[in-house]
Design an enzyme around this catalytic site. Structure first.
Site, short mmCIF file in Angstrom:
data_model
loop_
_atom_site.label_atom_id
_atom_site.label_comp_id
_atom_site.label_asym_id
_atom_site.label_seq_id
_atom_site.Cartn_x
_atom_site.Cartn_y
_atom_site.Cartn_z
N LYS A 76 0.75 -1.01 -0.11
CA LYS A 76 -0.04 -0.05 -0.20
C LYS A 76 0.91 1.31 0.05
CE LYS A 76 -3.88 1.96 2.46
NZ LYS A 76 -4.67 2.08 3.57
N SER A 151 -9.88 2.31 2.55
CA SER A 151 -8.98 3.14 1.69
C SER A 151 -8.21 2.28 0.97
CB SER A 151 -8.21 4.23 2.54
OG SER A 151 -7.54 3.31 3.59
N SER A 175 -10.59 -0.13 6.93
CA SER A 175 -9.67 -0.04 5.49
C SER A 175 -9.21 -1.30 4.84
CB SER A 175 -8.68 1.18 5.35
OG SER A 175 -9.44 2.63 5.30
N1 GLN Z 1 -13.49 4.91 5.95
C1 GLN Z 1 -12.72 5.20 7.10
C2 GLN Z 1 -12.42 6.80 6.90
O1 GLN Z 1 -12.69 7.16 5.98
C3 GLN Z 1 -11.89 4.19 7.68
C4 GLN Z 1 -10.61 4.56 6.77
C5 GLN Z 1 -9.40 3.75 7.29
O2 GLN Z 1 -9.57 2.63 7.87
N2 GLN Z 1 -8.06 4.11 6.90
O3 GLN Z 1 -11.90 7.16 7.93
#
Ligand code: GLN
Length: 484
Positions: A76, A151, A175
């Protein structure tokens, strides 16, 4: 080859049936063919990947190979990797080449794995659809008009489309698990502190945790073995004895007590997802598990609590991007304050700015007690709910996400709808518990559905056991998107 498990790939490499250079080239060719449409990778660097593959081939030849030696892994783009462009999905870091390796990258390098490239992600990991990336949206390999989740959407799409053998992700509020669910792959967020955050670009430090994304629980265990371990460079890294996360994979599930939180099967859950998850639970009963209803009464507060705490931490973490030391600097400005303002105004996208503003607000004098402090208290209550629940069960199961993958653009104008994508995952981060998602069937529009498995602290081996036994009895995890 593209459907082989990591175990099989490792054996083929060690037996000399294929070299790491050949395997890496196969993946690079597939990426060249499919990535223009899917946009799962932000950066690939064939020269660097193949050089690592050659080094792996030397280890394979002289008998110093480990389990992951020579296997191409996608990283990532939140992990700093020496010599690699590391963008975190942001214009702010568009041209940032990391001078050092994150702990996770170092662990894979030490294991002799090949870094196949950096995967696309929501900007600074803020999002549930990969639509906030400065480098464009990622397409879901099962239906390219749909989001892959986020994400870690690039990682999930890359694993699903067989553009890597496995991948890494990070999970602050879901995410790893939510994109794994939406792309029909397996993903694990470990207990907070099990994997070092050193060199992982910070979003909300008390929640951020790295973990593996792959096609099966067996693969996840192998990857977690490489990623986990104490690192003194992260003050929240836990000092624990090394464990083998694969040790319990083959245990039968007789007597396993599964807790089903009634709050997870209530209003807001799609019928298609509910039915698919219930069928998975029925399969677990056939495997010898028993089911008990539990309650997580404060879990309904997890989304509002998260959207106070995560932005608060983000607003502090992102203050380092000021145009001075590294990252984007506005080309024109009048003085220092103007340079800060313009660099941040031009370098950050809309969602990141929204989070910085919310975070600054809830931490400001006069609102700190009303929001931040209250949220911290509720965070504790949410964690206590799990402590109570685990008195009655060994693992908790439920849906990972309320729906299957939605259409690109469908939730773009409505941040609250987007935030609700993580309604079943966020409480786990707030409590610091391990959670995973495994494919358990298909819902509306033939899109994959994820089963979430939540464990008690440090119970990753038991969760992987539960997931693996299910994957021995079913084949959802080995389904692949057609036509790629
Ligand atoms: N979707 C959540 C956010 O927008 C979690 C994102 C994540 O786990 N990095 O913060």
């Amino acid at each position: 080859m593209f459907n082989s498990s990591l175990q099989q790939l490792g054996s083929a490499l060690r037996a000399g049936q294929i070299s790491s250079v050949e395997l890496t080239q196969l993946y690079l060719d597939r990426i060249a063919a499919l990535n223009p449409a899917l946009n799962a990778y932000i950066t690939t660097d064939a020269g660097t990947s193949l050089a690592q593959a050659r080094a792996a081939d030397t280890m394979l030849a002289n008998g110093t190979a480990q389990a992951l030696t020579g296997i191409p892994i996608a990283q990532k783009d939140i992990f700093c990797a020496k010599g690699w462009r590391t963008t975190c999905g942001s214009k702010m870091l568009e041209n940032f080449v990391s001078p050092y390796d994150a702990h996770v990258i170092g662990q894979f390098n030490n294991a002799g794995a090949v870094n196949l490239g950096k995967t696309n992600m929501d900007e600074f990991a803020m999002g549930s659809s990969n639509e906030t990336s400065y480098f464009g949206t990622v397409k879901n390999p099962w239906d390219q008009s749909r989001v892959p989740g986020g994400s870690s959407g690039g990682a999930a799409a890359a694993v699903a489309a067989r553009l890597c053998a496995a991948a890494t992700g990070t999970d602050t509020g879901g995410s790893i698990r939510q994109p794994a669910a939406l792309c029909g792959i397996s993903g694990l967020k470990p207990t907070y502190g099990v994997v070092s955050r050193y060199g992982m670009i910070a979003f909300a430090s008390s929640l951020d945790q790295a973990g593996p994304m792959a096609r099966s629980a067996e693969d996840l265990a192998m990857l977690l073995n490489a990623m986990a371990g104490f690192d003194e460079r992260d003050s929240t890294s836990l000092q624990r004895d090394k464990e083998d996360y694969a040790r319990d994979l083959s245990k039968p599930l007789d007597g396993l007590r599964i807790g089903l939180p009634k709050e997870f099967f209530a209003e807001g859950l799609g019928n298609d997802v509910a039915q698919t998850v219930e069928a998975a639970i029925a399969e677990y009963k056939k495997l010898g598990a028993s089911v008990v209803e539990i309650s997580l009464p404060n879990s309904k507060l997890s989304v509002p609590v998260y959207y106070v705490l995560a932005p608060a931490e983000a607003s502090s973490n992102l203050s380092r991007f000021d145009g001075v030391r590294y990252g984007y600097r506005a080309p024109e400005y009048t003085d220092l304050a103007d340079m800060y303002e313009k660099s941040r105004a031009q370098g950050f996208g809309a969602e990141v700015k929204r989070r910085i503003m919310i975070g600054t607000y809830v931490l400001s004098h006069g609102y700190y007690d009303a929001y931040y402090l209250q949220a911290q208290k509720i965070r504790r209550l949410i964690a206590q709910d799990f402590t109570e629940a685990f008195k009655q069960c060994d693992v908790i199961m439920g849906p990972t996400a309320p729906s299957t993958a939605f259409k690109l653009g469908e939730k773009g104008d409505d941040p609250v709808q987007m935030y609700l994508s993580d309604i079943y995952t966020i409480a786990v981060n707030l409590a610091g518990l391990p959670g995973m998602s495994i494919p358990c069937g298909f819902g509306a529009n033939d899109m994959p559905v994820g089963l979430q498995i939540i464990g008690n602290y440090f119970d990753e081996a038991r969760m992987l056991n539960a997931a693996h036994q299910y994957q021995l009895a079913t084949d959802w995890h080995s389904r692949a998107p057609q036509g790629l």
